[in-house]
Design a protein around this motif. Structure first.
Motif, PDB file in Angstrom:
ATOM      1  N   GLY A   8       0.846  -1.180   0.000  1.00  0.00           N
ATOM      2  CA  GLY A   8       0.000   0.000   0.000  1.00  0.00           C
ATOM      3  C   GLY A   8       0.885   1.234   0.000  1.00  0.00           C
ATOM      4  O   GLY A   8       2.065   1.165   0.344  1.00  0.00           O
ATOM      5  N   TYR A 112      -0.637  -9.079   1.052  1.00  0.00           N
ATOM      6  CA  TYR A 112      -1.842  -8.373   1.468  1.00  0.00           C
ATOM      7  C   TYR A 112      -1.784  -6.939   0.965  1.00  0.00           C
ATOM      8  O   TYR A 112      -0.829  -6.217   1.261  1.00  0.00           O
ATOM      9  N   LEU A 113      -2.789  -6.572   0.207  1.00  0.00           N
ATOM     10  CA  LEU A 113      -2.933  -5.198  -0.261  1.00  0.00           C
ATOM     11  C   LEU A 113      -3.884  -4.506   0.699  1.00  0.00           C
ATOM     12  O   LEU A 113      -5.020  -4.956   0.890  1.00  0.00           O
ATOM     13  N   ARG A 115      -6.447  -1.845   2.114  1.00  0.00           N
ATOM     14  CA  ARG A 115      -7.527  -0.983   1.636  1.00  0.00           C
ATOM     15  C   ARG A 115      -7.378   0.357   2.351  1.00  0.00           C
ATOM     16  O   ARG A 115      -7.317   0.418   3.573  1.00  0.00           O
ATOM     17  N   ARG A 116      -7.313   1.429   1.583  1.00  0.00           N
ATOM     18  CA  ARG A 116      -7.099   2.756   2.166  1.00  0.00           C
ATOM     19  C   ARG A 116      -8.369   3.303   2.801  1.00  0.00           C
ATOM     20  O   ARG A 116      -9.442   3.265   2.238  1.00  0.00           O
ATOM     21  N   ASP A 138      -0.784   3.898  -4.412  1.00  0.00           N
ATOM     22  CA  ASP A 138      -1.659   2.732  -4.285  1.00  0.00           C
ATOM     23  C   ASP A 138      -1.964   2.153  -5.665  1.00  0.00           C
ATOM     24  O   ASP A 138      -1.900   0.931  -5.871  1.00  0.00           O
ATOM     25  N   VAL A 142      -0.889  -1.612  -7.333  1.00  0.00           N
ATOM     26  CA  VAL A 142      -1.813  -2.575  -7.940  1.00  0.00           C
ATOM     27  C   VAL A 142      -1.331  -2.926  -9.347  1.00  0.00           C
ATOM     28  O   VAL A 142      -1.352  -4.101  -9.741  1.00  0.00           O
ATOM     29  N   TYR A 152      -2.683 -11.688  -4.288  1.00  0.00           N
ATOM     30  CA  TYR A 152      -2.799 -10.909  -3.056  1.00  0.00           C
ATOM     31  C   TYR A 152      -4.232 -10.949  -2.550  1.00  0.00           C
ATOM     32  O   TYR A 152      -5.170 -11.225  -3.288  1.00  0.00           O
ATOM     33  N   THR A 153      -4.360 -10.663  -1.274  1.00  0.00           N
ATOM     34  CA  THR A 153      -5.654 -10.559  -0.616  1.00  0.00           C
ATOM     35  C   THR A 153      -5.818  -9.119  -0.166  1.00  0.00           C
ATOM     36  O   THR A 153      -4.883  -8.543   0.408  1.00  0.00           O
ATOM     37  N   VAL A 154      -6.968  -8.525  -0.427  1.00  0.00           N
ATOM     38  CA  VAL A 154      -7.242  -7.155   0.000  1.00  0.00           C
ATOM     39  C   VAL A 154      -7.825  -7.203   1.416  1.00  0.00           C
ATOM     40  O   VAL A 154      -8.780  -7.946   1.673  1.00  0.00           O
ATOM     41  N   SER A 156      -8.306  -4.671   5.255  1.00  0.00           N
ATOM     42  CA  SER A 156      -8.181  -3.371   5.925  1.00  0.00           C
ATOM     43  C   SER A 156      -6.977  -3.420   6.847  1.00  0.00           C
ATOM     44  O   SER A 156      -6.576  -4.505   7.293  1.00  0.00           O
TER      45      SER A 156
END
Length: 170
Positions: A8, A112-113, A115-116, A138, A142, A152-154, A156
């Motif tokens: 991120g 792991y990406l 989430r903003r 960001d 991606v 990857y898994t998105v 928080s």
């Protein structure tokens, strides 16, 4: 060795979730180490010329990870995954990108990406000074993940339990 990579842009919470996951794994008895963002450390020291040398930064991060694997660490938790070097490299080069990915692929990566959350931004030790610049990174991240077909898994930034479930840790 399993490497847990948190992707991120600046201020998204990579260091925070990495520290939390590291702490949880360590307390559960796993041989775990945190591989912190070397560039951030240099920014705090005002070593701006060194921060511009992406090859050096990559080599430092790769060396840290390789050393942990050598000494039998089970989990390396990374808030500055190796592929981020591709994004921050000011002199794009297919050879450099290939080298980064070669080193990255040495390990069992769990990616792991984050989430903003626009309310959650703290730019410490970074060039990106505002939310728009962070969001631009960001998007670049991606693009690199997609280009190199990095799964990857998105999640928080506070979903450390999701990481533990994915790893099937006791």
């Amino acid at each position: 060795m399993k490497v847990l990579n948190f992707f991120g842009g600046a201020g998204i919470g990579k260091s925070t979730i990495a520290a939390d996951v590291f702490s949880k794994l360590k307390r559960k008895g796993y041989k775990t180490e945190l591989v912190g963002e070397y560039a951030k450390w240099l920014w705090y020291q005002n070593a701006t010329e060194i921060v511009e040398d992406q090859l050096y930064l990559f080599a430092e991060q790769a060396h840290r990870t390789k050393t942990l694997a050598k000494y039998g660490v089970e989990y390396a938790v990374c808030d500055s995954p190796l592929p981020l070097n591709i994004i921050y490299n000011r002199e794009p080069s297919e050879a450099f990108d290939a080298l980064v990915m070669q080193e990255f692929n040495r390990y069992e990566n769990h990616n792991y990406l984050l989430r903003r959350n626009d309310e959650f931004i703290s730019i410490d030790g970074r060039k990106e000074t505002n939310l728009a610049q962070a969001k631009e990174k960001d998007e670049q991240i991606v693009a690199v993940l997609e280009k190199w077909k990095i799964p990857y898994t998105v999640i928080s930034p506070w979903e450390t339990d999701k990481v533990a479930l994915d790893l099937k840790v006791r």
